[in-house]
Motif scaffolding. Structure first.
Motif, short mmCIF file in Angstrom:
data_model
loop_
_atom_site.label_atom_id
_atom_site.label_comp_id
_atom_site.label_asym_id
_atom_site.label_seq_id
_atom_site.Cartn_x
_atom_site.Cartn_y
_atom_site.Cartn_z
N ARG A 865 0.82 -1.22 0.00
CA ARG A 865 0.00 0.00 0.00
C ARG A 865 0.85 1.27 0.00
NH1 ARG A 865 -4.31 -0.22 4.69
NH2 ARG A 865 -5.08 1.57 3.47
N GLU A 866 2.02 1.18 -0.59
CA GLU A 866 2.94 2.33 -0.55
C GLU A 866 2.31 3.59 -1.14
OE1 GLU A 866 6.42 4.08 0.72
OE2 GLU A 866 5.85 1.97 0.96
N VAL A 867 1.51 3.42 -2.19
CA VAL A 867 0.93 4.59 -2.86
C VAL A 867 -0.13 5.27 -1.98
CG1 VAL A 867 1.39 3.72 -5.18
CG2 VAL A 867 -0.75 3.11 -4.04
N GLU A 868 -0.63 4.57 -0.99
CA GLU A 868 -1.67 5.13 -0.12
C GLU A 868 -1.09 5.74 1.16
OE1 GLU A 868 -4.95 2.34 0.51
OE2 GLU A 868 -4.02 1.04 -0.99
N ALA A 869 0.20 5.96 1.18
CA ALA A 869 0.88 6.37 2.41
C ALA A 869 0.25 7.58 3.08
CB ALA A 869 2.36 6.65 2.12
N SER A 870 -0.05 8.63 2.31
CA SER A 870 -0.59 9.86 2.91
C SER A 870 -1.96 9.60 3.54
CB SER A 870 -0.69 10.97 1.86
OG SER A 870 -1.51 10.56 0.77
N GLU A 871 -2.83 8.81 2.84
CA GLU A 871 -4.15 8.50 3.40
C GLU A 871 -4.04 7.65 4.66
OE1 GLU A 871 -3.30 8.18 0.31
OE2 GLU A 871 -4.68 9.40 -0.90
N VAL A 872 -3.10 6.70 4.63
CA VAL A 872 -2.91 5.82 5.81
C VAL A 872 -2.47 6.66 7.02
CG1 VAL A 872 -1.51 3.97 6.79
CG2 VAL A 872 -2.41 3.76 4.46
N ILE A 873 -1.53 7.57 6.78
CA ILE A 873 -1.04 8.41 7.88
C ILE A 873 -2.17 9.29 8.43
CG2 ILE A 873 0.50 10.35 8.44
CD1 ILE A 873 2.54 9.15 6.50
N ALA A 874 -2.98 9.85 7.55
CA ALA A 874 -4.09 10.70 8.00
C ALA A 874 -5.07 9.89 8.85
CB ALA A 874 -4.81 11.30 6.80
N THR A 875 -5.34 8.65 8.43
CA THR A 875 -6.25 7.78 9.20
C THR A 875 -5.66 7.47 10.57
OG1 THR A 875 -7.11 6.78 7.18
CG2 THR A 875 -7.44 5.57 9.24
N LEU A 876 -4.36 7.17 10.61
CA LEU A 876 -3.68 6.88 11.88
C LEU A 876 -3.72 8.09 12.82
CD1 LEU A 876 -0.58 4.88 10.54
CD2 LEU A 876 -2.48 3.95 11.89
N GLU A 877 -3.56 9.28 12.24
CA GLU A 877 -3.61 10.50 13.05
C GLU A 877 -4.98 10.65 13.73
OE1 GLU A 877 -1.44 12.64 13.89
OE2 GLU A 877 0.18 12.72 12.42
N ILE A 878 -6.04 10.38 12.96
CA ILE A 878 -7.39 10.49 13.53
C ILE A 878 -7.59 9.44 14.63
CG2 ILE A 878 -9.84 10.21 13.01
CD1 ILE A 878 -9.26 11.32 10.22
N GLN A 879 -7.13 8.21 14.37
CA GLN A 879 -7.25 7.15 15.38
C GLN A 879 -6.46 7.49 16.64
OE1 GLN A 879 -5.92 3.86 12.92
NE2 GLN A 879 -8.04 3.11 12.68
N LYS A 880 -5.31 8.09 16.47
CA LYS A 880 -4.49 8.47 17.62
C LYS A 880 -5.20 9.53 18.47
CE LYS A 880 0.09 10.14 18.91
NZ LYS A 880 -0.45 11.10 19.89
N ILE A 881 -5.88 10.47 17.81
CA ILE A 881 -6.62 11.50 18.54
C ILE A 881 -7.71 10.87 19.40
CG2 ILE A 881 -8.26 13.40 18.24
CD1 ILE A 881 -6.57 14.24 15.79
N GLU A 882 -8.38 9.85 18.85
CA GLU A 882 -9.44 9.17 19.61
C GLU A 882 -8.87 8.48 20.85
OE1 GLU A 882 -13.26 6.22 18.77
OE2 GLU A 882 -11.87 6.77 17.16
N VAL A 883 -7.71 7.85 20.72
CA VAL A 883 -7.07 7.21 21.87
C VAL A 883 -6.65 8.28 22.88
CG1 VAL A 883 -5.10 5.85 22.65
CG2 VAL A 883 -6.27 5.24 20.55
N SER A 884 -6.21 9.42 22.39
CA SER A 884 -5.80 10.50 23.29
C SER A 884 -6.95 10.97 24.16
CB SER A 884 -5.25 11.68 22.47
OG SER A 884 -4.09 11.31 21.76
N GLU A 885 -8.16 10.89 23.64
CA GLU A 885 -9.33 11.27 24.44
C GLU A 885 -9.50 10.33 25.62
OE1 GLU A 885 -12.53 11.34 21.69
OE2 GLU A 885 -11.90 13.23 20.73
N TYR A 886 -9.25 9.03 25.39
CA TYR A 886 -9.31 8.08 26.50
C TYR A 886 -8.21 8.38 27.52
CZ TYR A 886 -12.61 5.14 23.95
OH TYR A 886 -13.73 4.67 23.29
N LEU A 887 -7.01 8.67 27.03
CA LEU A 887 -5.90 9.00 27.93
C LEU A 887 -6.22 10.23 28.76
CD1 LEU A 887 -2.83 8.30 25.61
CD2 LEU A 887 -3.30 7.17 27.78
N SER A 888 -6.83 11.22 28.11
CA SER A 888 -7.20 12.45 28.83
C SER A 888 -8.20 12.15 29.94
CB SER A 888 -7.78 13.46 27.84
OG SER A 888 -8.17 14.64 28.51
N GLU A 889 -9.18 11.31 29.64
CA GLU A 889 -10.18 10.95 30.66
C GLU A 889 -9.52 10.18 31.80
OE1 GLU A 889 -13.86 10.21 32.67
OE2 GLU A 889 -13.01 11.79 31.39
N LEU A 890 -8.60 9.29 31.47
CA LEU A 890 -7.91 8.51 32.52
C LEU A 890 -7.04 9.40 33.39
CD1 LEU A 890 -6.96 5.40 30.36
CD2 LEU A 890 -8.62 5.45 32.22
#
Length: 905
Positions: A865-890
């Motif tokens: 999936r090398e050609v999809e690198a930018s989309e994959v990174i953007a998706t990972l960034e969004i997923q990381k933000i969601e986990v950060s919300e759990y960390l903030s609550e904890l």
């Protein structure tokens, strides 16, 4: 809000960093100075990175992230600002105590400035302000004065924010209320459930893309285990009393039902666990017997029916000398005292036999004593019920001695969880001493016995029980008559014509309940549990959830960096990681060898203690046998004031001993086999409890000492494996150039079963094995263990009992039991220490495998999936933000929970 607080936050960070740096310069302790510099550097770095991140995200011209993602990221920066502000608050609190320990003028001045600027930020974000005690500055400047150059003028600051009451800051820990505990429990449970659901959805999504997510399996397992512990944690409250002290009535008052029988004789023939069920469930009584895995259901139904069946079964056990080998009962019944706290579903009342109940039955009395001693070691709160009618004239020191003897050190160390309940105060007569005077006398005696600050409550359990039954509408006619007879006259009033008005029982029951003292005791015990064992559980579960959230967060960090690296460079770094992780495994093996050496120390401690027990027990038996021989040769009559084996035999067989004509004092002649058997049984009846009492006292001491040594060993395992894990984390940070936290090696208490539990498990297995092979031995838990066949020879006209041979056989039996117990305890210790090490080893192995699994998946994804690198990174960034919300609550829950941290944590 973000633009307005950034400037204030920068000033506050600068002031706090300055305060830490200034204090570090004058700090005499090098390690402390290094720590303060580290904190200062970390705070400065955090703000620099945060500022850089904010301005990058705030620049509209940058299009590195999708629009929606950008807003999420800005929100995340705002949360980071809040976290940093709270971090400043906590850091200043820590610094305040360090300055208190080693005051310096310059550090104090910097501290004053830092407090003012940080409070400015906290005010903007509606957080609690920092508050310094009113005498803090003056006291520490005076203490710092001798450290400065003599003659140098000292400028005492007088900050405008300081009043006689101090600036508002929560430093003194307040006790957590029942409602606050329940709310915090709910927040942790709900956050954990949501995090687990999120992780499962994440794994399911990745699995569809061909990623097995094997590295996240251990994370999911840890969350599941922590949530299970939160739901099932046991909190045990032991209730111990002398016979006739009203223990059953007291327990009934806590339960809120007249379900436990109370008689003039001792009712507790073995341990009874009272476990709560929901109000809609049917109560039932269970009986556990040795050698059987499943309990017997004695009865299901109402409290009255259970009470009657329980009493009948108790009589049966006494009449038949416990031929069924009943070990304990379990009563499942709603417990009114905790009915509003679902978080205490694991609450258990442990009805344990008291000292004079140990001697009130003719079977296995030492097992009753063992039950009480185990309760002292393992329960979260301990209630000693005392009878006011015994203490009202003078303090019964003998009774207190029975309760406390040989446990002074342990009881003194656990003062906060031990309560002395003076029951039956409703029986105070007009001429009796004031209850307050009785309590004061009791307090003085307890202090003399080694309890420094005894907690004493007076109570009328009967009044409390009747009041609860009336309020619930479950009182019988007999209950109501008793209530009216004992308690109503104090509440009567008169009308305008002077006629007495007697209120209805339900009208005065609430006040009568309060007056009984039961609600106060319930509140105190629940607070003891929630503020100690409960707080520890919430903290441990929270740590596990926080670690799991960070593990998921670090997966995203690693993946994002992995997609950003050149593919060839990524391959090289993965290979380096594999080699480095191999060396880590080797280091862990070295720790294991060190642990093995420490394990032998623990085994040696137990071995020495058990061998000492054997020598003491054998000396006592030899002494008793010698005394019999000596007195028999002199035909000395017994001294009623002194109890020993000779007087014990003489009480039953004096005519026979007087007729004995043996020239050897170590031989007793009797006319027939029946007499010989009876004397043999008498010797057993006397010697068996002595030996077992020696063993139980030895076991009690060894278990407490062994637990302490084992806890130290766990800390050693944790410390050494943590160092190895930290080094691996640093390697990953440097190689990938990413910011990840260290991998905390944790040993939550909900996974730490005590030595008592392990020994009990081993003994139950051992019992079943012996039962099946038809051998009668239960490893020091049965009164049959030390019984021997007392040898006698049949002559032409008489039977002769050989005391020397009897002594030898008893000593051989002791040696046999000692060997068996040494083997048992060695197996227990070896298993526990091995389990402790494996827990630490598993955590670092999971850490290694998680990254390895992620690297393998990353390489596979990059290849397709090398050609999809930018989309994959953007998706990972969004997923990381969601986990950060759990960390903030904890983090938020942690800050809340720490405000109630117990003093010993």
């Amino acid at each position: 809000m973000l633009p307005f607080i950034f400037g204030a936050l920068g000033l506050a960070v600068g002031a706090v960093v300055g305060a830490f740096t200034t204090h570090a310069v004058g700090e005499s302790d090098r390690q402390a100075a290094k720590h303060h510099r580290t904190v200062a550097n970390e705070l400065a770095d955090k703000y620099t990175n945060l500022e850089k991140k904010y301005y990058e995200l705030a620049d509209e011209s940058k299009k590195q992230i999708l629009g929606l993602t950008r807003q999420h990221a800005l929100d995340e920066v705002e949360k980071d600002c809040l976290r940093l502000a709270v971090r400043l608050q906590h850091s200043l609190i820590s610094l305040m105590w360090d300055i208190d320990r080693d005051p310096r003028e310059a550090a104090l001045k910097g501290f004053v400035n830092a407090v003012e600027l940080t409070n400015n930020v906290l005010c903007k974000i509606n957080e609690e302000l920092i508050c310094v005690p009113s005498d803090y500055y003056a006291r520490n400047f005076i203490a710092a004065l001798p450290r400065e150059i003599i003659g140098k003028p000292v400028d005492y600051p007088n900050p405008p924010n300081i009043t006689k009451k101090g600036i508002p800051m929560k430093l003194n820990t307040e006790n957590m209320s029942e409602q606050e505990f329940q709310e915090t429990y709910n927040r942790i449970r709900d956050t954990g459930d949501q995090l687990l659901k999120y992780l499962k959805e994440l794994r399911a999504g990745r699995f569809k893309e061909g990623d097995s997510t094997q590295g996240l399996q251990s994370v999911e397992d840890n969350i599941t285990k922590a949530l299970k512990a939160l739901a099932e944690q046991k909190y045990q409250v032991a209730v111990i009393a002398a016979m006739k002290a009203g223990k059953s009535t007291f327990l009934n008052a806590i339960i809120g039902a007249d379900v436990l029988a109370s008689e003039s004789e001792a009712c507790t023939v073995c341990r009874t666990d009272i476990r709560p069920i929901d109000a809609g469930q049917t109560p039932r009584l269970l009986e556990y017997q040795a050698g059987k895995r499943e309990p017997i259901v004695l009865i299901e139904g109402e409290a009255r029916q259970i009470r009657q069946r329980f009493l009948e079964r108790t009589h049966e056990i006494r009449a038949k000398n416990n031929q069924d080998s009943t070990t304990r009962f379990e009563l499942e019944h709603p417990i009114e005292a905790i009915s509003t706290m679902p978080s205490l579903a694991g609450f258990t009342l442990v009805d344990t036999p008291g000292p004079n109940e140990w001697e009130s039955v003719s079977f296995n009395t030492t097992s009753l004593k063992q039950t009480a001693l185990e309760a002292l070691r393992t329960c979260d709160a301990i209630l000693f019920i005392l009878d006011y009618t015994v203490f009202r004239n003078n303090t019964n020191s003998e009774l207190l001695k029975d309760l406390i003897e040989q446990r002074k050190e342990f009881l003194a160390e656990n003062t906060g969880k031990i309560y002395f309940i003076l029951n039956k105060v409703d029986r105070k007569a007009e001429g009796d001493r004031a209850i307050a005077d009785v309590i004061e006398s009791l307090r003085i005696n307890l202090v003399e016995f080694g309890i420094p600050e005894p907690i004493i409550y007076s109570v009328s359990a009967w009044q409390g029980l009747l009041s609860k039954l009336i309020q619930q509408g479950k009182a019988t006619d007999s209950h109501i008559k008793d209530f009216e007879k004992f308690f109503t006259p104090t509440d009567t009033q008169r009308d305008e014509r002077g006629r007495r008005i007697i209120p209805l029982p339900e009208e005065i029951a609430p006040q009568a309940l309060n007056d009984s003292g039961i609600p106060i005791i319930q509140e105190a015990v629940i607070q003891t549990i929630t503020q100690n064992s409960g707080w520890n559980l919430l903290s441990d579960v929270l740590n596990e959830l926080n670690k799991a959230a960070k593990d998921i967060d670090e997966i995203f960090i690693t993946d994002i960096r992995g997609w950003q690296l050149n593919f060839k460079e990524l391959l090289q770094k993965v290979e380096k990681y594999k080699k480095h992780s191999d060396s880590v495994i080797t280091q862990v093996a070295t720790v294991k060898k060190s642990v093995e050496a420490q394990k032998q120390i623990l085994i040696s401690t137990f071995s020495q203690g058990i061998n000492k027990f054997a020598e003491s027990a054998k000396k006592r038996i030899v002494s008793e046998i010698d005394r019999v021989a000596k007195n028999q040769s002199k035909k000395v009559s017994k001294d009623k004031k002194t109890q020993n084996l000779f007087t014990y035999i003489w009480e039953k067989f004096s005519p026979i001993l007087e007729e004995s004509s043996s020239t050897d004092p170590y031989k007793i002649k009797v006319k027939n086999k029946n007499y010989a058997d009876k004397i043999g049984k008498t010797i057993n009846d006397y010697c068996t409890p002595i030996i077992q009492s020696f063993w139980l006292d030895t076991q009690d001491r060894l278990v407490r000492e062994g637990t302490r040594i084992r806890e130290d060993l766990v800390k050693k395992i944790q410390r050494e494996i943590q160092a190895i894990s930290d080094e691996l984390s640093m390697f990953i940070k440097e190689e990938l150039k990413v910011e990840i936290g260290n991998n905390p090696i944790q040993f939550p208490k909900f996974e730490f079963s005590g030595i008592d539990a392990k020994i009990e498990h081993q003994q139950e297995v051992f019992t079943r094995t012996k039962k099946e092979s038809r051998k009668n031995s239960r490893c020091c838990k049965s009164d049959k263990v030390y019984e021997v066949d007392v040898s006698y020879e049949e002559k032409l006209s008489y039977y002769e009992i050989d005391l020397r041979l009897t002594s030898q056989v008893i000593q051989q039996n002791i040696d046999s039991q000692v060997q068996r117990n040494l083997e048992l305890l060695q197996r227990v210790i070896e298993k526990q220490v091995s389990d402790d090490f494996r827990k630490g080893e598993k955590q670092i192995n999971d850490y290694i495998n998680r990254f390895q699994s992620e690297f393998d998946s990353l390489l596979k994804q990059r290849a397709t999936r090398e050609v999809e690198a930018s989309e994959v990174i953007a998706t990972l960034e969004i997923q990381k933000i969601e986990v950060s919300e759990y960390l903030s609550e904890l983090v938020s829950i942690r800050e809340n929970l720490d405000s109630w941290k117990p003093r010993n944590r």
